[in-house]
Design an enzyme around this catalytic site. Sequence first.
Site, PDB file in Angstrom:
ATOM      1  N   GLU A   1       0.794  -1.247   0.000  1.00 30.59           N
ATOM      2  CA  GLU A   1       0.000   0.000   0.000  1.00 30.59           C
ATOM      3  C   GLU A   1       0.823   1.292   0.000  1.00 30.59           C
ATOM      4  O   GLU A   1       0.558   2.209   0.776  1.00 30.59           O
ATOM      5  CB  GLU A   1      -0.986  -0.024   1.181  1.00 30.59           C
ATOM      6  CG  GLU A   1      -1.911  -1.224   1.105  1.00 30.59           C
ATOM      7  CD  GLU A   1      -2.828  -1.417   2.315  1.00 30.59           C
ATOM      8  OE1 GLU A   1      -2.853  -0.537   3.190  1.00 30.59           O
ATOM      9  OE2 GLU A   1      -3.520  -2.444   2.377  1.00 30.59           O
TER      10      GLU A   1
ATOM     11  N   GLU B   1      -6.168 -10.591  -1.643  1.00 33.54           N
ATOM     12  CA  GLU B   1      -6.961 -10.391  -0.412  1.00 33.54           C
ATOM     13  C   GLU B   1      -8.444 -10.340  -0.762  1.00 33.54           C
ATOM     14  O   GLU B   1      -9.185  -9.467  -0.306  1.00 33.54           O
ATOM     15  CB  GLU B   1      -6.541  -9.093   0.299  1.00 33.54           C
ATOM     16  CG  GLU B   1      -5.062  -9.031   0.635  1.00 33.54           C
ATOM     17  CD  GLU B   1      -4.664  -7.833   1.491  1.00 33.54           C
ATOM     18  OE1 GLU B   1      -5.544  -7.135   2.015  1.00 33.54           O
ATOM     19  OE2 GLU B   1      -3.448  -7.610   1.626  1.00 33.54           O
TER      20      GLU B   1
HETATM   21  O1  9MR Z   1      -7.208  -8.477   8.233  1.00 31.72           O
HETATM   22  C1  9MR Z   1      -6.258  -7.681   8.918  1.00 31.72           C
HETATM   23  C2  9MR Z   1      -6.819  -7.244  10.265  1.00 31.72           C
HETATM   24  O2  9MR Z   1      -7.013  -8.380  11.086  1.00 31.72           O
HETATM   25  C3  9MR Z   1      -5.863  -6.266  10.933  1.00 31.72           C
HETATM   26  O3  9MR Z   1      -6.457  -5.763  12.104  1.00 31.72           O
HETATM   27  C4  9MR Z   1      -5.498  -5.133   9.980  1.00 31.72           C
HETATM   28  C5  9MR Z   1      -4.422  -4.250  10.578  1.00 31.72           C
HETATM   29  O4  9MR Z   1      -3.239  -4.956  10.787  1.00 31.72           O
HETATM   30  O5  9MR Z   1      -5.017  -5.630   8.748  1.00 31.72           O
HETATM   31  C6  9MR Z   1      -5.927  -6.459   8.080  1.00 31.72           C
HETATM   32  O6  9MR Z   1      -5.340  -6.877   6.850  1.00 31.72           O
HETATM   33  C7  9MR Z   1      -5.079  -5.855   5.891  1.00 31.72           C
HETATM   34  C8  9MR Z   1      -3.860  -6.253   5.134  1.00 31.72           C
HETATM   35  O7  9MR Z   1      -2.789  -6.468   6.023  1.00 31.72           O
HETATM   36  C9  9MR Z   1      -3.470  -5.209   4.086  1.00 31.72           C
HETATM   37  N1  9MR Z   1      -4.599  -4.904   3.218  1.00 31.72           N
HETATM   38  C10 9MR Z   1      -5.847  -4.590   3.871  1.00 31.72           C
HETATM   39  C11 9MR Z   1      -6.194  -5.714   4.847  1.00 31.72           C
HETATM   40  C12 9MR Z   1      -7.529  -5.469   5.479  1.00 31.72           C
HETATM   41  O8  9MR Z   1      -7.438  -4.316   6.269  1.00 31.72           O
END
Ligand code: 9MR
Length: 345
Positions: free
Chosen positions: A134, A240
Amino acid sequence: MNSQLILKSFFPFQAGFAIDGSHLPKVTDAEVQLMREQFDVLTSENCLKASNVHPQENVYEFAAADALLDFAEKNGIEVIGHCLVWHQRCPEWFFDDDGKPASREKILDRLRLHIHTLLKRYRGRIAGWDVVNEAIADKGEYLRDTKWVQNVGEDFLEKAFEFAHEADPEMPLFYNDYNIELPDKRERTLRLLKHLQSRGVRMDAVGIQGHWQLDQVPFDEIEKAIVAYHALGLKVMITELDIDVVERPDCGADVSAHRAYSLKEDPYRESCPPEILQKQAEQYAKLFAIFNKHREKITRVTFWGLHDGRSWLNHWPGVRTNHALLFDRQCRAKPALAAIAATMS
Ligand code: 9MR
């Protein structure tokens, strides 16, 4: 047997899901069976993010990631590491020098050590890494304005890839982001990827995250993005995937966005109505028709969660009850699974 339809048997690409090491103590037998039956590969949802695995400069917390690796190996599932550099879940110590801003050199030394430590520890056990996550701005010129850009400079990206390649020259390395199928962000991403390539950075694939909403799946743009990224000589991964069935504000997948949900705005607390499940099945089928058409460009499709009960969309951008994936909370196949299978046969 949860379903007669097995993703990994009819997908022309790897079938993946995300789960976190911290979830393992509560994983049920039915969930393990679902993982083993349906999927080839898992992505570490949180436990390899910097704030989880490396909360302080000289403190590493490997327990959750170690447990995830052991679990995956025991069950014959490959692991993708997520993620080495992200502006979110990045502890402040990276940028701090005794209360003053750390120098670019110091931050890069720390980043190099962080990346080397993780890649070397899990060498031979992790099948690929999301190196940078990102980095492209949602709106605006080019890169997201983060501490990485402010304190290191735009070349933090090429440094991250360089360090990862140096640590393990065989390791497949990925750039991962959301909304990069949409025209503006796609242009900025193409610019970044071309720049990295022109700097001699070794990068194997680009991950289109795929956090889409029921009525707003940008099918044409997704297809254009797959073609455009592949034309750069990169493999494409959908990393994702989920289809949100509850309204949410237009915030991409920015984890810092928050909003309270009233009971009225959380309409599927008890169950998801058949017509919504049907619509979701149709949307998934249209998506997979595109993925299938471009099957030689796509190497992996990963869902962000094992089943509806284990999706981040139950907590973000606020607490609500979501039904975004292919399996329900009891690990039963939803209509989307059969719809995808039909479109791919
Ligand atoms: O699914 C993840 C969630 O459990 C966490 O709280 C969050 C922050 O660390 O991240 C989520 O995963 C993200 C991923 O790492 C990057 N792309 C967006 C995903 C959804 O927020």
